[in-house]
Write a protein that holds these residues in place. Structure first.
Motif, PDB file in Angstrom:
ATOM      1  N   GLN A 183     -12.383  22.836  22.584  1.00 35.81           N
ATOM      2  CA  GLN A 183     -13.095  21.633  23.028  1.00 35.81           C
ATOM      3  C   GLN A 183     -12.400  21.109  24.286  1.00 35.81           C
ATOM      4  O   GLN A 183     -11.201  21.346  24.476  1.00 35.81           O
ATOM      5  CB  GLN A 183     -13.063  20.561  21.926  1.00 35.81           C
ATOM      6  N   PRO A 184     -13.145  20.386  25.128  1.00 31.87           N
ATOM      7  CA  PRO A 184     -12.555  19.905  26.382  1.00 31.87           C
ATOM      8  C   PRO A 184     -11.263  19.105  26.180  1.00 31.87           C
ATOM      9  O   PRO A 184     -10.331  19.231  26.970  1.00 31.87           O
ATOM     10  CB  PRO A 184     -13.652  19.010  26.972  1.00 31.87           C
ATOM     11  N   VAL A 205     -17.207  25.362  14.573  1.00 34.08           N
ATOM     12  CA  VAL A 205     -18.610  25.060  14.864  1.00 34.08           C
ATOM     13  C   VAL A 205     -19.459  26.328  14.740  1.00 34.08           C
ATOM     14  O   VAL A 205     -18.943  27.436  14.714  1.00 34.08           O
ATOM     15  CB  VAL A 205     -18.732  24.477  16.284  1.00 34.08           C
ATOM     16  N   ARG A 252     -27.115  27.295   7.730  1.00 33.12           N
ATOM     17  CA  ARG A 252     -28.536  27.660   7.785  1.00 33.12           C
ATOM     18  C   ARG A 252     -28.795  28.552   8.993  1.00 33.12           C
ATOM     19  O   ARG A 252     -28.236  28.319  10.068  1.00 33.12           O
ATOM     20  CB  ARG A 252     -29.392  26.399   7.909  1.00 33.12           C
ATOM     21  N   ASN A 292     -30.648  32.563  10.648  1.00 31.81           N
ATOM     22  CA  ASN A 292     -31.097  33.942  10.453  1.00 31.81           C
ATOM     23  C   ASN A 292     -29.968  34.869  10.011  1.00 31.81           C
ATOM     24  O   ASN A 292     -30.227  36.011   9.633  1.00 31.81           O
ATOM     25  CB  ASN A 292     -31.715  34.462  11.745  1.00 31.81           C
ATOM     26  N   GLY A 314     -32.923  24.488   1.490  1.00 33.92           N
ATOM     27  CA  GLY A 314     -32.956  24.770   2.927  1.00 33.92           C
ATOM     28  C   GLY A 314     -31.613  25.110   3.535  1.00 33.92           C
ATOM     29  O   GLY A 314     -31.511  25.273   4.751  1.00 33.92           O
ATOM     30  N   ALA A 319     -33.399  28.442   4.349  1.00 30.21           N
ATOM     31  CA  ALA A 319     -31.960  28.646   4.533  1.00 30.21           C
ATOM     32  C   ALA A 319     -31.643  29.874   5.364  1.00 30.21           C
ATOM     33  O   ALA A 319     -30.625  29.914   6.046  1.00 30.21           O
ATOM     34  CB  ALA A 319     -31.270  28.763   3.171  1.00 30.21           C
ATOM     35  N   VAL A 347     -35.159  31.232  10.475  1.00 26.78           N
ATOM     36  CA  VAL A 347     -35.519  30.200  11.449  1.00 26.78           C
ATOM     37  C   VAL A 347     -36.185  30.918  12.611  1.00 26.78           C
ATOM     38  O   VAL A 347     -35.600  31.853  13.167  1.00 26.78           O
ATOM     39  CB  VAL A 347     -34.266  29.446  11.948  1.00 26.78           C
ATOM     40  N   LEU A 383     -37.017  32.217  16.073  1.00 27.94           N
ATOM     41  CA  LEU A 383     -36.167  32.240  17.264  1.00 27.94           C
ATOM     42  C   LEU A 383     -36.802  31.393  18.360  1.00 27.94           C
ATOM     43  O   LEU A 383     -37.984  31.522  18.652  1.00 27.94           O
ATOM     44  CB  LEU A 383     -36.005  33.677  17.759  1.00 27.94           C
ATOM     45  N   ARG A 386     -27.687  23.747  19.062  1.00 24.51           N
ATOM     46  CA  ARG A 386     -26.405  24.267  18.565  1.00 24.51           C
ATOM     47  C   ARG A 386     -25.264  23.937  19.527  1.00 24.51           C
ATOM     48  O   ARG A 386     -24.179  23.555  19.112  1.00 24.51           O
ATOM     49  CB  ARG A 386     -26.525  25.783  18.353  1.00 24.51           C
ATOM     50  N   ALA A 411     -24.245  20.381  19.197  1.00 26.10           N
ATOM     51  CA  ALA A 411     -23.525  20.152  17.940  1.00 26.10           C
ATOM     52  C   ALA A 411     -22.138  20.786  17.976  1.00 26.10           C
ATOM     53  O   ALA A 411     -21.195  20.281  17.384  1.00 26.10           O
ATOM     54  CB  ALA A 411     -24.323  20.724  16.771  1.00 26.10           C
ATOM     55  N   ALA A 412     -22.012  21.900  18.712  1.00 24.45           N
ATOM     56  CA  ALA A 412     -20.772  22.679  18.661  1.00 24.45           C
ATOM     57  C   ALA A 412     -19.739  22.236  19.691  1.00 24.45           C
ATOM     58  O   ALA A 412     -18.540  22.295  19.435  1.00 24.45           O
ATOM     59  CB  ALA A 412     -21.080  24.163  18.846  1.00 24.45           C
ATOM     60  N   PHE A 413     -20.183  21.857  20.878  1.00 20.22           N
ATOM     61  CA  PHE A 413     -19.227  21.423  21.906  1.00 20.22           C
ATOM     62  C   PHE A 413     -19.927  20.433  22.834  1.00 20.22           C
ATOM     63  O   PHE A 413     -20.079  20.661  24.029  1.00 20.22           O
ATOM     64  CB  PHE A 413     -18.639  22.616  22.687  1.00 20.22           C
ATOM     65  N   ALA A 453     -19.079  17.706  24.111  1.00 18.59           N
ATOM     66  CA  ALA A 453     -18.323  17.079  25.200  1.00 18.59           C
ATOM     67  C   ALA A 453     -18.134  18.027  26.384  1.00 18.59           C
ATOM     68  O   ALA A 453     -17.682  17.612  27.453  1.00 18.59           O
ATOM     69  CB  ALA A 453     -16.958  16.624  24.685  1.00 18.59           C
ATOM     70  N   ARG A 454     -18.483  19.293  26.205  1.00 16.78           N
ATOM     71  CA  ARG A 454     -18.300  20.247  27.288  1.00 16.78           C
ATOM     72  C   ARG A 454     -19.340  19.983  28.397  1.00 16.78           C
ATOM     73  O   ARG A 454     -20.440  19.529  28.100  1.00 16.78           O
ATOM     74  CB  ARG A 454     -18.485  21.666  26.722  1.00 16.78           C
ATOM     75  N   TYR A 477     -35.331  33.827  23.717  1.00 19.36           N
ATOM     76  CA  TYR A 477     -34.093  33.741  22.930  1.00 19.36           C
ATOM     77  C   TYR A 477     -33.314  35.045  23.050  1.00 19.36           C
ATOM     78  O   TYR A 477     -32.108  35.054  23.321  1.00 19.36           O
ATOM     79  CB  TYR A 477     -34.458  33.470  21.469  1.00 19.36           C
ATOM     80  N   LEU A 514     -29.576  36.002  25.003  1.00 14.99           N
ATOM     81  CA  LEU A 514     -28.418  36.675  24.410  1.00 14.99           C
ATOM     82  C   LEU A 514     -28.111  37.977  25.137  1.00 14.99           C
ATOM     83  O   LEU A 514     -26.949  38.316  25.373  1.00 14.99           O
ATOM     84  CB  LEU A 514     -28.667  36.953  22.926  1.00 14.99           C
ATOM     85  N   ALA A 559     -26.316  37.239  28.308  1.00 13.51           N
ATOM     86  CA  ALA A 559     -24.951  36.774  28.053  1.00 13.51           C
ATOM     87  C   ALA A 559     -24.040  37.959  27.715  1.00 13.51           C
ATOM     88  O   ALA A 559     -22.932  38.073  28.230  1.00 13.51           O
ATOM     89  CB  ALA A 559     -24.935  35.745  26.931  1.00 13.51           C
ATOM     90  N   VAL A 560     -24.530  38.861  26.853  1.00 13.69           N
ATOM     91  CA  VAL A 560     -23.712  40.017  26.457  1.00 13.69           C
ATOM     92  C   VAL A 560     -23.526  40.973  27.640  1.00 13.69           C
ATOM     93  O   VAL A 560     -22.417  41.433  27.910  1.00 13.69           O
ATOM     94  CB  VAL A 560     -24.352  40.766  25.266  1.00 13.69           C
ATOM     95  N   ALA A 572     -26.632  29.485  25.643  1.00 13.31           N
ATOM     96  CA  ALA A 572     -26.248  30.339  24.510  1.00 13.31           C
ATOM     97  C   ALA A 572     -24.746  30.592  24.525  1.00 13.31           C
ATOM     98  O   ALA A 572     -24.083  30.591  23.490  1.00 13.31           O
ATOM     99  CB  ALA A 572     -27.006  31.661  24.558  1.00 13.31           C
TER     100      ALA A 572
END
Lengths: 547, 547
Positions: A348-349, A368, A400, A402, A422, B25, B28, B30, B38, B41-43, B45-46, B214, B218, B221-222, B252
């Motif tokens: 994180q930053p 995360v 949650r 794929n 879910g 669950a 989802v 794509l 995501r 939620a994950a970063f 503040a970046r 989607y 990816l 990115a890869v 992503a």
């Protein structure tokens, strides 16, 4: 897909639907097998697998997989038939991850550390038609097969060791290197069956889909930075969650996989130095082994080696030692049910402003969601609602997306308990931090309640692991007439280190945690572990009760 | 997905299907929108986007997108409604790539270099309900709207400039930062509409799906090595194939996107140095601009900058100069129809044994399939069968996979011509090398046939580009009474360089190619280009005919 467009839905007339249906040119069911076909077409001469003196290019790997597929097909293996494999981290294990799904069959990797009865249970429950066995595990396989009324056909890798078997290399030699294959019609089709070691009762068989494995492969590659220049060392057993989906991830990225039969520090350092290893995965014990390797077993290397560690948080001591030696540690969290890693403790930053010690604490969090996981949450066990992201409130960690299993084979009750509502319910209890990272505070049953206060056994263990003499620590509840429970520490001491006194350990803890959290009892000796290396806390709880 | 499991197929009774159905669950649909959810939620503040002094964190970007989505929803925009945007590479353009698909609506980025009539055509044909316009392009938009009977509602970014419009920032300010959204029920749903510049006739509108975007994110990115530490500079217009899907790819990976309004060397170098840019994309002209930048516009930087170049092969000279200055060039190939890059010229093991000059030649090939493309092939135009992988036989390059467009909007004839037979027919002619790489020898109409011999205009151009005075070269057929056709070269000279004589250029070519391939005519002057920077060879062919 047929060439004729398939209508999205009968009678689609919207101008953004009609005439724009899926067809062979633009829709291919996702399957990890296609990643190998693409790799062989794109860089067939690149080295895919290294095993001792052996080298398999991507062309060779793809051809061997097609040969094996043709041989299995000739023996009647087809769509949704189960093929089990009992092997270490050898090239044949990588091959199984592609050849068996290529037929639409289901791959069932077995844990080589299990007892014969459990192996036999898995073979029966999974309905394996074929069992592929590495010679090193022939004894175990023979004992398991002896317990079965109608054992599967056995294919032997290497020197054999089981009567009446087919030789793997004979099948490869006679197989068709151009065996035709096609993706499953539906990418949701079952691909893999993995039995979880289960704390109680019979193992449960988590089922993966082609779609999930393909996406997890890409998610791993993006999150962990795998590329065509990467060299991946197999320190993680490939029978764990299909090697966290790395057999597929490495192929997606075009990386080289280096096999490793036994996890020993000297061999790990040799392979890192000789092959320019850039990535490896494992449980904390693997890192611990590397970090504490005797000087004469270590080797110098110039590259950075990225280590993903899962199963438990790495201690500050381990992280520091690893960083000093050219490793970079990332803590991952997942389960068999989530194709391996589901979350990662990404930087994180604000880490830039932390001291090393503070950063190590942060790095011990579960983190995360991976790029391909839809979401992670922490829910209040009472209300089912997400808890506040305050790093304090404890709830159950849920996942949650794929890359969550289809369910448990033939076990609708367990499937429902796991996937209802879910989310996949991990059973792990943790907090949700303001920056989005989740952190396990305890497995559901591992919280110690002392004088009405909750104590996270993991938190106490993390402190104990910082003691210079401690190699492994496990803390469980010991019943207490006054406090209800008190923390009881079981400690395994580093080889060659002097065993400290209980008083010294307790004093060490007192300086580093709230008094009510300090273990009242300290026991020294080797810790009991499961076949997958997890500490068997239920055994320790019984020992603590008997003290 | 509802929580109740959805049966795979009615009456599934196989033990690997029954009880293992898709459910909320583990399934989802794509969509690239989930990548932003995501990331936030994950970063959160970046830094997600940098534009001059402005910084948007991932939290801020996600909130602004939800605000915009809520504002558009309030104005009636819903599933499969078209929202067009006419803007440079600014943060609002990134926002559009998430906010509009968030509603299930269709994003339609317009090329700011087009004329008003073509813009008007696209707005009418795409059925845009809303047009978002950056103030810098208000004049163009106003002229286009004046040509329409029922113009769309206009939303103005910045200072406005069109009467009766809504202000983008007012909508953001009044919008709901927590606007609820859900992935499309079917991931095949249309997401994006991109008009191709088309050599003849009206533009065609290629339609993308949520699934394709989607997966392309990816795959990029890869293949291109994007990670959370990457800093991506927007030298490629975001209205080209949705910026080759990089707005989604960067998210992503958790990278930072740096906006760039005008592609000028001084600004490019400044941003590379100040923000630690690690990746950029563009046409060869962008690389040419960087490579030939005057010394006072260059800046030193310590990181490696990876440049993906597409649209045409980079010349040896450009690659060498770029490598000397800390850039690493990768040649990509694709089309609007393939979400941007479909193939990449990835390093092969035998490159290690090549001289630099030989390696540059290899790097000019179009290369091999990206990780997420199913396959590339080269087919004989007569038989439709793949040509031999011998680097000699010429055929049409074809692509297949989930990252191929759904088709052209309202144009079943063009869709069928493009996607029939299970492949997307690129219309480009090329060879297939033994190592799997494809190499364009010519666009279908660009082959010059002289004395019965085929001449690749690209091959001649590649040699001409090595001449020290040449900035751009285009070679076309000039009708000839004796030979049928002869190669005619049009050359744009580097700023400040002395214009060489025709004889000198011809002598230069004679030393470097078979005699029959050497241009018989050489013309100096600026080359005509399309709005997307492609050289208009049809104009040159007419000029050559008139000589």
């Amino acid at each position: 897909m047929p060439d004729t467009p398939i209508p999205l839905s009968a009678g689609a007339t919207h101008r953004f639907e009609a005439g724009l249906e899926r067809r062979a040119a633009n829709y291919v069911p996702l399957t990890p097998v296609s990643l190998l076909a693409r790799a062989a077409a794109a860089f067939g001469a690149r080295i895919a697998v290294i095993d001792g003196e052996r080298r398999l290019t991507y062309t060779a790997l793809y051809e061997r997989c097609r040969r094996l597929a043709s041989a299995l097909a000739a023996r009647g293996v087809g769509r949704l038939d189960t093929v089990a494999i009992l092997a270490s981290n050898i090239p044949e294990m990588v091959e199984a991850h592609f050849a068996i799904p290529m037929l639409g069959a289901v791959l069932n990797p077995l844990n080589t550390r299990l007892d014969p009865a459990t192996i036999a249970f898995s073979l029966r429950h999974g309905g394996a038609r074929i069992l592929i066995v590495e010679d090193a595990h022939a004894g175990l396989a023979a004992k398991a097969l002896a317990e079965m009324d109608s054992p599967p056909l056995v294919i032997a890798i290497g020197e054999g060791g089981i009567d009446g078997t087919l030789a793997y290399e004979d099948l490869i030699a006679a197989g068709d290197p151009a065996h035709p294959w096609a993706p499953p019609e539906d990418e949701w089709q079952s691909l893999c069956l993995l039995y979880t070691s289960g704390t109680t009762g019979d193992p449960k068989g988590a089922v993966y889909s082609h779609r999930g494995a393909y996406l997890q492969a890409l998610g791993n590659a993006v999150t962990f930075g795998l590329s065509g220049e990467s060299v991946y060392l197999w320190t993680l057993p490939m029978f764990h969650c299909s090697g966290w989906s790395y057999p597929w991830a490495c192929v997606a990225a075009g990386a080289t996989q280096v096999c490793l039969r036994k996890v020993e520090p000297a061999e790990i350092f040799r392979l890192i130095a000789e092959h320019g290893v850039t990535h490896l995965c494992g449980a904390p014990i693997v890192l611990s082994m590397i970090a504490h390797a005797p000087a004469h077993e270590q080797r110098d290397f110039s590259q950075i080696v990225r280590c993903a560690v899962g199963g438990a948080a790495p201690s500050s001591t381990i992280i520091r030692t690893m960083e000093e030696r050219g490793f970079r540690v990332t803590h991952l969290y997942g389960a068999t049910e989530s194709y391996g890693p589901a979350t990662a403790c990404l930087a994180q930053p604000d880490w830039a402003d932390l001291t090393d010690e503070e950063r190590y604490q942060r790095m011990a969090r579960q983190g995360v969601a991976l790029a391909t996981l839809d979401a992670v949450t922490v829910t209040d066990p009472e209300t089912g609602e997400p808890v506040a992201q305050d790093g304090i409130r404890i709830g159950e960690i849920r996942l949650r997306g794929n890359t969550i299993m289809k369910g448990y084979l033939g076990n609708p009750t367990a499937t429902e308990a796991s996937l209802a509502g879910g989310w996949y319910a991990t059973g792990d209890l943790g907090v949700w931090h303001t920056d989005g990272a989740v952190e396990i505070k305890d497995r559901s049953k591992d919280i110690i309640i002392s004088g009405g206060e909750n104590i996270s056994s993991l938190e106490v263990e993390e402190v104990l692991m910082r003691h210079p003499a401690v190699m492994l620590a496990a803390v469980v509840a010991r019943p207490d007439a006054i406090w209800g429970e008190t923390p009881c520490a079981f400690l395994e001491v580093k080889p060659g280190a002097a065993v400290p006194s209980s008083d010294e350990v307790i004093a060490f803890c007192r300086e580093r945690m709230a008094r009510f959290k300090v273990p009242k009892t300290v026991v020294f000796g080797p810790l009991p572990k499961t076949s997958t290396g997890k500490i068997q806390k239920f055994v320790l709880r019984e020992q603590a009760r008997a003290l």
